[in-house]
Design an enzyme around this catalytic site. Structure first.
Site, PDB file in Angstrom:
ATOM      1  N   ASN A   1       0.876  -1.174   0.000  1.00 28.01           N
ATOM      2  CA  ASN A   1       0.000   0.000   0.000  1.00 28.01           C
ATOM      3  C   ASN A   1       0.913   1.223   0.000  1.00 28.01           C
ATOM      4  OD1 ASN A   1      -1.828   2.030   0.437  1.00 28.01           O
ATOM      5  ND2 ASN A   1      -2.783   1.109   2.238  1.00 28.01           N
TER       6      ASN A   1
ATOM      7  N   ARG B   1      -2.572  -2.105  -3.482  1.00 23.56           N
ATOM      8  CA  ARG B   1      -3.778  -1.314  -3.294  1.00 23.56           C
ATOM      9  C   ARG B   1      -3.680  -0.126  -4.248  1.00 23.56           C
ATOM     10  NH1 ARG B   1      -5.616   3.073   0.813  1.00 23.56           N
ATOM     11  NH2 ARG B   1      -7.820   3.008   0.307  1.00 23.56           N
TER      12      ARG B   1
ATOM     13  N   ARG C   1     -13.443  15.059   7.791  1.00 21.93           N
ATOM     14  CA  ARG C   1     -14.156  15.409   6.546  1.00 21.93           C
ATOM     15  C   ARG C   1     -15.601  15.757   6.863  1.00 21.93           C
ATOM     16  NH1 ARG C   1     -12.279  10.151   4.049  1.00 21.93           N
ATOM     17  NH2 ARG C   1     -10.147  10.545   3.359  1.00 21.93           N
TER      18      ARG C   1
ATOM     19  N   GLU D   1      -8.194  -5.375   4.893  1.00 25.00           N
ATOM     20  CA  GLU D   1      -7.992  -5.009   3.487  1.00 25.00           C
ATOM     21  C   GLU D   1      -6.788  -5.728   2.890  1.00 25.00           C
ATOM     22  OE1 GLU D   1      -9.110  -0.608   2.776  1.00 25.00           O
ATOM     23  OE2 GLU D   1      -8.991  -0.852   4.932  1.00 25.00           O
TER      24      GLU D   1
ATOM     25  N   HIS E   1     -13.164   2.894   0.012  1.00 24.52           N
ATOM     26  CA  HIS E   1     -13.154   1.797   1.001  1.00 24.52           C
ATOM     27  C   HIS E   1     -13.678   0.533   0.332  1.00 24.52           C
ATOM     28  CE1 HIS E   1     -13.781   4.768   4.577  1.00 24.52           C
ATOM     29  NE2 HIS E   1     -12.494   4.541   4.406  1.00 24.52           N
TER      30      HIS E   1
END
Ligand code: ADP
Length: 397
Positions: free
Chosen positions: A7, A91, A241, A385, A180
């Site tokens: 990643n 990823r 956010r 993940e 996601h």
């Protein structure tokens, strides 16, 4: 078979080496400050002390070379040679609307990742650097791209199109992508498997609640809706956010404060969410819960606003799918925040959905938390993940 999962961020690179025979993590680590003075690699092997290498990493290529050095190190390594690594899974944030699932990387795939720099300006260039660094350091190995946007590609046009003039979709592919995706794909599939949901009864709502939060609705593991949009800014109230807001707010603040849209987007991404609602107290839910308990009204407002939006989204998806067979909580908050889970699900008692308070005490491990008579089964299901990427890499190698 051993899969290396990468990643890559702009100045960092996380990795895990996973043995796919038993899906165990052999080693994992993090390269920090790539391209910046003071770079360091921290390598972790289960049951051993951390191995730290403080060495210059001017590029992602040098970072990957150090990762391989750590993996074969006589004292701290877990393989005797790089040949034991069979494939590499990456990823990748954005696959645009070209890739609807993971794919083995070739020049065409790299071209698309490059063409999506516009859509994922912070992540896609770094993801590509990670891929090219692995190709150079381990020639001949198969590299697989697992896109965070792929899960959202199964949405119908009425769910992914914004109600704005068609030319913007035609010219720029402005649409809802959802993020996601790897987590939603993993958790929805694992929920179906763990709950043994039979075919035809696989309507799952996944609440990925962490620093970044999103909710998806899927049937048989295929997304029908997802809360994030063109970027991860849309949807829920998050750590920093804003989530959804009237776009006119942007114009109003830009005009009155004499700031640019770019500045405003930085504010909406980094200085908003529960951090802003709590008066700048914290974006961390542990701090907010403690402050709220001690009577801090702003912390309470932040938690209430977060819950309100989660409840509205779950309620919306129950309508979209004409019900649900399972709801799964994942992410740092979803997996650990017992009170938040309970207070969210309280809103659905009218529909016969009930949580067992004892079962709901679980933290960080998979468990059904609903009562036997609940009309929808509810689960805590930790996301993974890296394992999802490794499984996709194994499938395609
Ligand atoms: P990211 O989106 O960065 O991967 P995580 O999924 O790790 O974030 O989630 C981070 C959030 O999870 C933080 O707000 C943190 O407070 C929250 N969290 C972690 N553990 C707990 C806990 N035991 N109780 C409540 N919240 C928790």
């Amino acid at each position: 078979m051993k899969v290396l999962v990468i990643n890559a961020g702009s100045s960092s690179l996380k990795y895990q080496l996973i043995d796919m025979d038993d899906e165990s993590v052999k080693a994992k680590g993090l390269c920090e400050r790539i391209g910046i003075a003071g770079s360091k690699l921290t390598h972790k092997v289960p049951g051993k002390d951390d191995f730290v290498i403080e060495e210059d990493m001017p590029t992602h290529q040098t970072a990957i070379e150090l990762v391989l050095k750590a993996l074969v190190d006589p004292d701290h390594g877990v393989v005797s040679s790089v040949d034991e690594i069979d494939a590499v899974g990456h990823r990748v944030l954005h696959g645009g609307s070209v890739y609807t699932e993971s794919i083995k990387i070739d020049d065409d795939v790299k071209k698309v990742i490059r063409e999506c720099f516009d859509l994922g300006p912070l992540h896609n260039p770094a993801n590509l650097m990670g891929i090219e660094a692995c190709e150079a350091a381990m020639p001949g190995k198969s590299n697989v791209a697992v896109f965070d946007t792929a899960f959202g590609m199964s949405l119908e046009p009425y769910a992914y199109r914004y109600a704005i003039p068609e030319e913007y979709y035609e010219k720029y592919k402005i649409r809802r992508y959802g993020f996601h995706g790897t987590s939603h794909m993993f958790v929805s599939a694992e929920t179906i498997r763990y709950a043994e949901l039979p075919e035809g009864h696989q309507r799952v709502i996944v609440c990925h609640l962490g620093n970044g939060s999103s909710i998806s609705a899927s049937i048989g593991g295929k997304a029908v809706d997802t809360s994030m949009g063109l970027t991860p800014l849309e949807g829920l109230v998050m750590g920093t956010r804003s989530g959804d807001l009237d776009p006119a707010v942007v114009q109003f603040i830009c005009d009155h404060e004499n700031i640019s849209v770019d500045d405003m987007l930085t504010i909406l991404n980094k200085k908003s969410g529960v951090l802003a609602l709590s008066g700048g107290l914290s974006s961390d839910f542990r701090d907010l819960s403690q402050a709220a308990e001690e009577g801090n009204e702003k912390a309470k407002l932040a938690l209430d606003a977060f819950r309100h939006k989660v409840v509205k989204t779950i309620g919306g998806y129950l309508g979209v799918m004409n019900g649900a067979d399972a709801i799964a909580f994942t992410g740092g908050i979803g997996e650990n925040d017992v009170e938040m889970r309970a207070s969210i699900m309280k809103h659905f008692e009218f529909a016969g959905i009930h949580i067992d308070p004892e079962k709901n005490k679980v933290r960080g491990k998979r468990q059904e938390i609903s009562t036997p008579d609940s009309t929808v089964r509810v689960f805590v299901l930790p996301t993974n993940e890296e394992l999802a990427i490794a499984r996709e890499t194994l499938r395609l190698s």
